[in-house]
Every structure is written in structure tokens, then in C-alpha cells.
Design an enzyme around this catalytic site. Structure first.
Site, short mmCIF file in Angstrom:
data_model
loop_
_atom_site.label_atom_id
_atom_site.label_comp_id
_atom_site.label_asym_id
_atom_site.label_seq_id
_atom_site.Cartn_x
_atom_site.Cartn_y
_atom_site.Cartn_z
N LYS A 280 -0.14 10.25 21.90
CA LYS A 280 -0.98 11.36 22.34
C LYS A 280 -1.47 11.13 23.76
O LYS A 280 -1.61 9.99 24.19
CB LYS A 280 -2.22 11.47 21.43
N ARG A 354 1.77 14.05 7.16
CA ARG A 354 2.65 14.60 6.12
C ARG A 354 3.54 13.53 5.52
O ARG A 354 3.96 13.62 4.36
CB ARG A 354 3.46 15.77 6.70
#
Ligand code: BES
Ligand code: MN
Ligand code: ZN
Length: 500
Positions: A280, A354
Site C-alpha cells: 500500500k 478474502r
């Protein structure tokens, strides 16, 4: 703080502060009129001056009025007919608490009977007061050498109600409200701890502590070697760049007979999300200590369920690890085999939630669950879609979605359903594996696409997914965890008990 219930006429209350609604009208009415008589017209004088207009959310504090047993009177403006919205009610409570903080009152009596909040009952009104006090007084100053000063001297809140039946209802609301707030507090306290301290091991220790404190809760912790034996390739692929060892924490609350199918809650427990090798940018990394808010929610819900002694079986499952970059971290385009057997091409290591959830969800099959609900700070797109007001809800079983939406409305911790049509899974097709973890060519709707990924691993049970990336934390008025969606989930559980 202590909350109790009484049923007495307001003008006779001996208290540091009496809190009453104030109507907008040409003449004084209700309890204020009774106070006026007892005080030989003081309130009438103030009303004539125009200081007791009773506009919605006006707050007036009056001190040392002769003839009253109460030292202070705090009036809450509720308009002409006392019918206000839930937003207005909460604003009133906030102002009420701020005003009380400026006094030295230690015990107060609140009489809410003449306030009517649209679609809400006494239970809701009382629970909102308890939540408002928690919200106003909560501090996280564990890591400050000089602790924050105490905001208030308040110690005891008495709710004044009208009938015997309301006494019972109010006591029940207090019990629920206090348990929920305790759960919320645990959730916030865990979530606010920074990632150098709050590691997967730290969470596992906290889970053992929770089991020690509650005799109906037990805890088991799986290590990476156990995950390898279970073939949890997705969870292991996320943790492999980190020096902290991953944990799969299971907490079991047994409040019902053994043969009653459990409600399983799965909480995303990424203790820090750097994005991994798909790293990020620095501004987006702020807040990523909160990527275990789903896990923290599971703790809070179990604590509240145990305090309320709910006659249900509830299992909390927390896959926990760090998402770090580095020489041994997963690379984009790596292909990994999940516990379910499906192979996954990892196109972006920042879509890690996920992955750990997929293996944890497959793991849930062994509990023969009644329903499985996962809670996860999963997608930043959920912030774009819903803002800070409703958690994102997706489900493969509409009655479960409906029940969660209803519980969210009841508890004012709302969720909004997004569609899980099969089209949303199409972009997850991979050239080289059974599926990819993100679309190679994004189609938008990233929150739903993430839900569609999870849906591939939940075909064997009724399942709902709560994306709380937009609701679990806040930046205003104070930065920190919100404790959402603990209230929603505890309400869902309470409703399940009422349906038995
Ligand atoms: N933990 C983040 C989601 C998140 C972002 C939560 C901001 C709270 C605030 C998650 O693991 C993530 O990085 N998601 C990516 C997915 C993307 C790579 C498809 C996102 O939402 O940007
Ligand atoms: Mn991520
Ligand atoms: Zn994440």
C-alpha cells in the site's frame, strides 16, 4: 456506572439532577407543570421569558430551584408533541451528557416516558442512553504516561418509568444495554491496540483469557503446523511473509444443549495489513492496525452473549496473521491451493482478507452450522458505496439477510444489503487457476466481487458476510474503533432466542 429503574412521580425525586422532556407549547405541560406547582411558579416565569421554548434538541439546565427535591433540573426540548426522530433523540442524549459533564452531579434520574421516537420502544430508548454514556466516556489511554482526566463525576443513572410492566421492560433493557456496551468496550479495546503489541499470539492469549473469565466459553488455538495438516494454503500464503506466527482461534460459547446447531461467527484477524508485496502507499497504510476489527467483534459478541446467558450455541472462528512484504512473502501471480481444493491465482496480495476468510469458512463446515456470519474490514470500496452509516451485507440465504437487516435497524447499528448475483463472480475467472483473488480487469463493485469470492467457499451452509471496512472505525469526533457491528449481532442473537 450503575443503571437502575424506579417508578415515582418526578417532582418527588431526590436526586442531583432530574432530566425531563420539555414541550413546545403556549402553556407548560406534563411533568414540568407539576414541577412548576411545586416551585411556586418558577418554571412559568422562565417560560414567559421565552427560555423554555422546547424546540427540538434544546437543552436547559436549571439549578437550585426552591420547592424541589432535585438539586438540578435538565430539560430536553422535544417539540410540540414529543415525537422526534432517532437521530434527534441521539443528538439530545449527546447534549444532555455534555451538559451533565459540566456539573458535579453524581446521580441523575431520567424520565423519558413522554418522548416518542418514531418506530422505537422503551427498550431502544433506554439502550441508547446506555450506549451514549459509553460513547461519551470511553477512553483508550493505556499507552499514555499521563492518563486522560475523568470527564464526569456521574455514577448512577435511574430511569423513571410509569408502570410495573415498564419496570420489567426497563430492567431487561438495562441488562441488554449493559452487556452490549461491555462487548463493545472489549471490541474497541482490542482493536485500538497497535500491531506491534496486538499480534496473532496476543489475540490467542486474549481468547484464552475470555474463556477463563466465562465458564461457558472454551478456546482452542491452531498453529501453522495444524494449518498445514488441514491444507489451509490460502491462510498460509498470507502469513508467509511475516515473522509473527499465524493462529486459527476457535472460541466456543455453549448456552444450549449439545445437539443444537451452532451459529458460527468468523472474524477477519489481520493484525496489520501492509498490502504485502502489492504494498500500500503510506497514507493507505494508516488505519491498517484495525484490520482485525472483525476478529475483535467476535470477542465482543461472545462476551455479551455470555453475560446475557443466551440459550444458544455460538462458535467464534478467527483466522489471524499479518500481511507483510518481503523475500518470503507471496508474489502476485502465485497460485495456491485452498483448504476446499479450489486453486487461487493471487493477482494482488493486498486482497488478503478474502484468502484467510476462505479457508476459515471451509473450516466451518465441520461444525455443521445453523448459519455462518463473517465480519471483515474487507474492501475500501465499501466506504465509497455506503459512507459511514451502514455495514455492507451480502448473503446466500435471504431469511438470514432479512434477520440481520432487522437486527441492525432495531439496534441502530445498521446494515444494507448488496446483491450477490453470479455475474459478479465472472471477472474472478483465471487463465491458470480455478479462480483469481481479484479481477484482472476490474468491473467496479469491488465490495460485491469480494463477497462473490467468499461465496465460492460457503456453498455448504447458510451464510452472510458483513463488510465493516466503513463502519468498524471512525475519524470523527475521535479516531478509533467504533465497536460495530457488535450491537447488530447481539440483537440478532437476542432475536434468535425470542424465536425459540
Ligand atoms: N484491509 C483492506 C480493506 C480496507 C481498506 C479496510 C481501508 C479499511 C480501510 C483490504 O485487505 C484491502 O486491502 N482491500 C483492497 C482490495 C483490493 C486490492 C482489491 C482494497 O479495498 O483496496
Ligand atoms: Mn489488504
Ligand atoms: Zn486487509
Amino acid at each position: 456506572m450503575e443503571f437502575i429503574v424506579k417508578s415515582q412521580s418526578p417532582e418527588k425525586q431526590k436526586t442531583d439532577c432530574l432530566v425531563l422532556p420539555l414541550f413546545q407549547s403556549a402553556r407548560l405541560s406534563g411533568a414540568v407543570e407539576k414541577l412548576n406547582q411545586a416551585s411556586k411558579g418558577t418554571f412559568g416565569t422562565l417560560h414567559k421569558r421565552g427560555d423554555l421554548a422546547g424546540n427540538v434538541t434544546q437543552v436547559v439546565l436549571l439549578q437550585s430551584i426552591e420547592g424541589l427535591s432535585a438539586q438540578r433540573v435538565l430539560l430536553l426540548g422535544v417539540g410540540k408533541d414529543g415525537k422526534i426522530s432517532s437521530v434527534q433523540y441521539r443528538e439530545l442524549l449527546q447534549k444532555m451528557i455534555a451538559t451533565l459533564c459540566d456539573t458535579n452531579a453524581q446521580d441523575i434520574v431520567i424520565d423519558l416516558n413522554d418522548i416518542q421516537v418514531k418506530d422505537k420502544d422503551l427498550n431502544w430508548k433506554i439502550r441508547q442512553v446506555i450506549a451514549a454514556f459509553h460513547f461519551a466516556f470511553y477512553r483508550f489511554d493505556e499507552y499514555k504516561s499521563k492518563k486522560d482526566p475523568k470527564l464526569s463525576t456521574l455514577r448512577k443513572v435511574t430511569f423513571n418509568v410509569l408502570t410495573k410492566k415498564d419496570v420489567t421492560l426497563a430492567q431487561n433493557a438495562i441488562e441488554q444495554g449493559v452487556a452490549i456496551v461491555k462487548g463493545i468496550e472489549l471490541t474497541k479495546n482490542l482493536a485500538n491496540v497497535p500491531a506491534n503489541i496486538c499480534t496473532p499470539t496476543f489475540l490467542a492469549e486474549k481468547a484464552k483469557k475470555l474463556a477463563k473469565a466465562h465458564n461457558k466459553i472454551s478456546t482452542a488455538v491452531l498453529e501453522e503446523k495444524d494449518m498445514r495438516a488441514l491444507k489451509m494454503g490460502l491462510l498460509l500464503s498470507v502469513t508467509q511473509g511475516s515473522d509473527s506466527s499465524a493462529k486459527l482461534i476457535t472460541m466456543e460459547y455453549r448456552g444450549a444443549r449439545k445437539d443444537v446447531k451452532p451459529i458460527v461467527l468468523v472474524g477477519k484477524g489481520i493484525t496489520f495489513d501492509t498490502g504485502g508485496n502489492s504494498i500500500k502507499v503510506p497514507p493507505n497504510m494508516i488505519g491498517m492496525k484495525y484490520d482485525m476489527c472483525g476478529a475483535a467483534t467476535v470477542f465482543g459478541v461472545l462476551e455479551a452473549a455470555s453475560l446475557l446467558e443466551l440459550p444458544l450455541n455460538i462458535i467464534g472462528v478467527i483466522p489471524s496473521c499479518e500481511n507483510m512484504p518481503g523475500p518470503s512473502a507471496t508474489r502476485p501471480e502465485d497460485i495456491v491451493t485452498s483448504m476446499s481444493g479450489l486453486t487461487v491465482e493471487i493477482l494482488n496480495t493486498d486482497a488478503e482478507g478474502r484468502l484467510i476468510l476462505a479457508d476459515a469458512l471451509t473450516y466451518c463446515e465441520r461444525f455443521a452450522p445453523d448459519v455462518v456470519i463473517d465480519i471483515a474490514t474487507l474492501t475500501s470500496a465499501c466506504q465509497l458505496a455506503l459512507g459511514p452509516f451502514a455495514s455492507g451485507l451480502m448473503s446466500n440465504y435471504q431469511p438470514l439477510a432479512d434477520a440481520l437487516i432487522q437486527a441492525g435497524n432495531q439496534s441502530s447499528d445498521r446494515a444494507w444489503q448488496l446483491p450477490l448475483w453470479e455475474e459478479y463472480a465472472e471477472p474472478l475467472k483465471s487463465e491458470f487457476a480455478d479462480l483469481s483473488n481479484i479481477p484482472l480487469n476490474p468491473i467496479g463493485g469491488a465490495t460485491i466481487v469480494a463477497g462473490a469470492f467468499l461465496a465460492k467457499f460457503t456453498q455448504k451452509f447458510h451464510w452472510a458476510h458483513l463488510d465493516v471496512a466503513n463502519t468498524a472505525t471512525t475519524n470523527s469526533p475521535k479516531r478509533g474503533a467504533t465497536g460495530r457491528p457488535v450491537a447488530l449481532l447481539v440483537q440478532y442473537l437476542i432475536n434468535r432466542c425470542n424465536a425459540i
